[in-house]
Enzyme design. Structure first.
Site, PDB file in Angstrom:
ATOM      1  N   CYS A 114       0.686  -1.217  -0.003  1.00  9.63           N
ATOM      2  CA  CYS A 114       0.013  -0.021   0.015  1.00  9.63           C
ATOM      3  C   CYS A 114       0.837   1.166  -0.168  1.00  9.63           C
ATOM      4  O   CYS A 114       0.470   2.203  -0.222  1.00  9.63           O
ATOM      5  CB  CYS A 114      -1.058   0.087   1.241  1.00  9.63           C
ATOM      6  SG  CYS A 114      -2.070  -1.313   1.279  1.00  9.63           S
ATOM      7  N   HIS A 250      -3.749   7.626   2.942  1.00 10.43           N
ATOM      8  CA  HIS A 250      -3.846   6.368   2.289  1.00 10.43           C
ATOM      9  C   HIS A 250      -5.327   5.955   2.696  1.00 10.43           C
ATOM     10  O   HIS A 250      -5.753   5.992   3.728  1.00 10.43           O
ATOM     11  CB  HIS A 250      -3.134   5.267   3.147  1.00 10.43           C
ATOM     12  CG  HIS A 250      -3.107   3.795   2.575  1.00 10.43           C
ATOM     13  ND1 HIS A 250      -3.651   3.717   1.195  1.00 10.43           N
ATOM     14  CD2 HIS A 250      -3.444   2.719   3.382  1.00 10.43           C
ATOM     15  CE1 HIS A 250      -3.774   2.271   1.270  1.00 10.43           C
ATOM     16  NE2 HIS A 250      -3.638   1.757   2.389  1.00 10.43           N
ATOM     17  N   ASN A 280     -10.297   0.051  -0.472  1.00  9.54           N
ATOM     18  CA  ASN A 280      -8.781   0.080  -0.159  1.00  9.54           C
ATOM     19  C   ASN A 280      -8.120  -0.548  -1.565  1.00  9.54           C
ATOM     20  O   ASN A 280      -7.761  -1.605  -1.861  1.00  9.54           O
ATOM     21  CB  ASN A 280      -8.186  -0.828   1.060  1.00  9.54           C
ATOM     22  CG  ASN A 280      -6.415  -0.892   1.245  1.00  9.54           C
ATOM     23  OD1 ASN A 280      -5.699  -0.166   0.413  1.00  9.54           O
ATOM     24  ND2 ASN A 280      -6.262  -1.091   2.387  1.00  9.54           N
TER      25      ASN A 280
HETATM   26  O1  UT7 Z   1      -3.989  -0.615   3.548  1.00  9.02           O
HETATM   27  C1  UT7 Z   1      -3.113  -1.702   4.429  1.00  9.02           C
HETATM   28  C2  UT7 Z   1      -3.117  -1.796   5.644  1.00  9.02           C
HETATM   29  N1  UT7 Z   1      -4.750  -2.452   6.052  1.00  9.02           N
HETATM   30  C3  UT7 Z   1      -5.583  -1.883   6.796  1.00  9.02           C
HETATM   31  O2  UT7 Z   1      -4.985  -0.659   7.318  1.00  9.02           O
HETATM   32  C4  UT7 Z   1      -6.655  -2.364   7.257  1.00  9.02           C
HETATM   33  C5  UT7 Z   1      -6.755  -2.215   8.838  1.00  9.02           C
HETATM   34  N2  UT7 Z   1      -7.782  -3.210   9.567  1.00  9.02           N
HETATM   35  C6  UT7 Z   1      -9.029  -2.700   9.390  1.00  9.02           C
HETATM   36  O3  UT7 Z   1      -9.344  -2.008   8.631  1.00  9.02           O
HETATM   37  C7  UT7 Z   1      -9.856  -3.296  10.292  1.00  9.02           C
HETATM   38  O4  UT7 Z   1      -9.350  -3.946  11.425  1.00  9.02           O
HETATM   39  C8  UT7 Z   1     -10.956  -4.233   9.665  1.00  9.02           C
HETATM   40  C9  UT7 Z   1     -12.157  -3.294   8.899  1.00  9.02           C
HETATM   41  C10 UT7 Z   1     -10.267  -5.216   8.901  1.00  9.02           C
HETATM   42  C11 UT7 Z   1     -11.822  -5.160  10.720  1.00  9.02           C
HETATM   43  O5  UT7 Z   1     -12.346  -4.211  11.682  1.00  9.02           O
HETATM   44  P1  UT7 Z   1     -12.299  -4.350  13.204  1.00  9.02           P
HETATM   45  O6  UT7 Z   1     -12.989  -3.261  13.837  1.00  9.02           O
HETATM   46  O7  UT7 Z   1     -10.679  -4.120  13.616  1.00  9.02           O
HETATM   47  O8  UT7 Z   1     -12.898  -5.796  13.314  1.00  9.02           O
HETATM   48  P2  UT7 Z   1     -11.953  -7.132  14.128  1.00  9.02           P
HETATM   49  O9  UT7 Z   1     -11.217  -7.920  13.075  1.00  9.02           O
HETATM   50  O10 UT7 Z   1     -11.728  -6.652  15.547  1.00  9.02           O
HETATM   51  O11 UT7 Z   1     -13.407  -7.823  14.325  1.00  9.02           O
HETATM   52  C12 UT7 Z   1     -14.522  -7.655  15.082  1.00  9.02           C
HETATM   53  C13 UT7 Z   1     -15.684  -8.521  14.762  1.00  9.02           C
HETATM   54  C14 UT7 Z   1     -15.293 -10.128  14.865  1.00  9.02           C
HETATM   55  O12 UT7 Z   1     -16.473 -10.871  15.429  1.00  9.02           O
HETATM   56  P3  UT7 Z   1     -16.467 -11.390  16.736  1.00  9.02           P
HETATM   57  O13 UT7 Z   1     -15.035 -12.268  17.058  1.00  9.02           O
HETATM   58  O14 UT7 Z   1     -16.281 -10.005  17.691  1.00  9.02           O
HETATM   59  O15 UT7 Z   1     -17.544 -12.081  17.013  1.00  9.02           O
HETATM   60  C15 UT7 Z   1     -15.235 -10.264  13.473  1.00  9.02           C
HETATM   61  O16 UT7 Z   1     -15.322 -11.589  13.142  1.00  9.02           O
HETATM   62  O17 UT7 Z   1     -16.097  -8.184  13.512  1.00  9.02           O
HETATM   63  C16 UT7 Z   1     -16.267  -9.230  12.866  1.00  9.02           C
HETATM   64  N3  UT7 Z   1     -16.140  -9.014  11.145  1.00  9.02           N
HETATM   65  C17 UT7 Z   1     -17.103  -8.874  10.526  1.00  9.02           C
HETATM   66  N4  UT7 Z   1     -18.368  -8.791  10.823  1.00  9.02           N
HETATM   67  C18 UT7 Z   1     -19.234  -8.406   9.772  1.00  9.02           C
HETATM   68  C19 UT7 Z   1     -14.909  -9.068  10.583  1.00  9.02           C
HETATM   69  N5  UT7 Z   1     -15.363  -8.799   9.402  1.00  9.02           N
HETATM   70  C20 UT7 Z   1     -16.676  -8.542   9.299  1.00  9.02           C
HETATM   71  C21 UT7 Z   1     -17.506  -8.231   8.093  1.00  9.02           C
HETATM   72  N6  UT7 Z   1     -18.436  -8.237   8.432  1.00  9.02           N
HETATM   73  N7  UT7 Z   1     -16.881  -8.077   7.005  1.00  9.02           N
END
Ligand code: UT7
Length: 323
Positions: A114, A250, A280
């Site tokens: 990225c 970004h 992204n």
């Molecule tokens: O560009 C290069 C670098 N990349 C980034 O900068 C991306 C950085 N990360 C992110 O943008 C975020 O971490 C995400 C958008 C990928 C995920 O968001 P988050 O708030 O960090 O969610 P999490 O991974 O902590 O997951 C929270 C919950 C989990 O469920 P439980 O375990 O709490 O029941 C996940 O399974 O959200 C769930 N989850 C989803 N739910 C609905 C993860 N993805 C999804 C989804 N829809 N697509």
């Protein structure tokens, strides 16, 4: 003192739109969750047969037109990409040929995921400042959807395809004041493709060639590193937060963008946000956002722009530019 300055910008998004409603049909997710946690409303997908070089050429042609130049005027093309057309030759060589640039000009890809555009901008700036070249095309172009495991809701909702480009030219006036690049290879497994060509095609099993991400852990590092990157570039060039007209971040996640804006004490109406429209797009995201803000008149000549990116590697970087 010689500087490099941006004389033209361009961008390109493929036609096919994948909405959040479409994502709801293929994985267990919801439009509300995606909007709230990422800010994304839709992303683009390259057509079958449409490759990263096609996207790059479309963006580059617009940047050349904006700069009032022909491809034959360009001395060097750098393509930041993680999704090259082929393992070799570089996508930049393919772009050089498709654009009709002079044979013999410099062309290479930069693999910084990225941060690929930020790395390319920094390298091209140094080539220009040293007098090695007069005009460079810096492109960020990706077909990230080709690396997506469509069963993985943690990645498939986030990434999209696109390209952005700038023409950088030698100038007596700034220009690029400063760029800073960093990497930390200690967390490869947080964001990577488990398989790559040097592991042998016979060992490519199932989805091992597709992107995997431990999103929440990546998120935390991104916020910390981007906060440092924006402070560093201001400090090194003798400016303060209040001098910045626009933050062009970004476009990975609206919450990461908001955290960086907060660090800069910059109101969100001075932040260019395009993540809702294309998700992204990795190396393409910063030049895509820049081009949109130039073309809609938000970014004006003479304004001070702070650009930043963070990605797999980890890699990250920032640039302070008088547009
Ligand atoms: O560009 C290069 C670098 N990349 C980034 O900068 C991306 C950085 N990360 C992110 O943008 C975020 O971490 C995400 C958008 C990928 C995920 O968001 P988050 O708030 O960090 O969610 P999490 O991974 O902590 O997951 C929270 C919950 C989990 O469920 P439980 O375990 O709490 O029941 C996940 O399974 O959200 C769930 N989850 C989803 N739910 C609905 C993860 N993805 C999804 C989804 N829809 N697509």
């Amino acid at each position: 003192m010689s500087y490099s300055r941006i004389s033209g910008t361009g961008s390109y998004l493929p036609e096919k739109v994948l909405t959040n409603q479409y994502m709801e049909q293929i994985v267990d997710t919801s439009d509300a969750w995606i909007r709230e946690r990422t800010g994304i409303e839709e992303r683009r997908m390259a057509a079958e047969g449409e490759t990263t070089s096609d996207l790059a050429v479309n963006a580059a042609l617009k940047a050349l037109e904006a700069a009032g130049l022909q491809a034959s005027d360009i001395d060097m093309v750098v393509v930041g990409t993680t999704t090259p057309d082929k393992v070799f030759p570089s996508t930049a060589c393919i772009v050089q040929d498709k654009l009709g640039m002079r044979p013999g000009t410099i062309a290479f890809d930069l693999a910084a995921v990225c941060s690929g555009f930020m790395y390319g901008l920094s390298v091209a700036d140094k080539f220009i400042r040293s007098g090695s070249v007069r005009r460079a095309l810096v492109i960020g172009a990706e077909t990230l959807t080709r690396l997506i495991n469509w069963k993985d809701r943690g990645t498939c909702i986030i990434f999209g395809d696109g390209a952005g480009a700038v023409v950088l030219e030698s100038s007596d006036e700034p220009g690029v004041y400063a760029t800073h690049l960093h990497a930390d290879g200690g967390h490869v497994e947080l964001l990577h493709t488990p398989w790559g060509p040097s592991q042998g095609y016979e060992n490519l099993i199932d989805d091992a060639g597709k992107a995997v991400m431990r999103g929440n852990e990546v998120f935390k590092v991104a916020v910390r590193r981007l906060g440092q990157a924006v402070e560093e570039v201001l400090e090194s060039s003798g400016f303060t937060q209040s001098d910045v007209d626009w933050l062009i971040p970004h476009q990975a996640n609206i919450r990461i963008i908001q955290a960086t804006a907060k660090k800069l004490e910059l109101p969100m109406d001075q932040v260019v946000v395009t993540v809702q429209k294309h998700g992204n797009t990795s190396a393409a995201s910063v030049p895509l956002a820049l081009d949109e803000a130039v073309r809609d008149g938000r970014v004006q000549r003479g304004q001070l722009l702070l650009l930043e990116a963070f990605g797999g590697g980890f890699t990250w970087g920032s640039a302070l530019i008088r547009y």
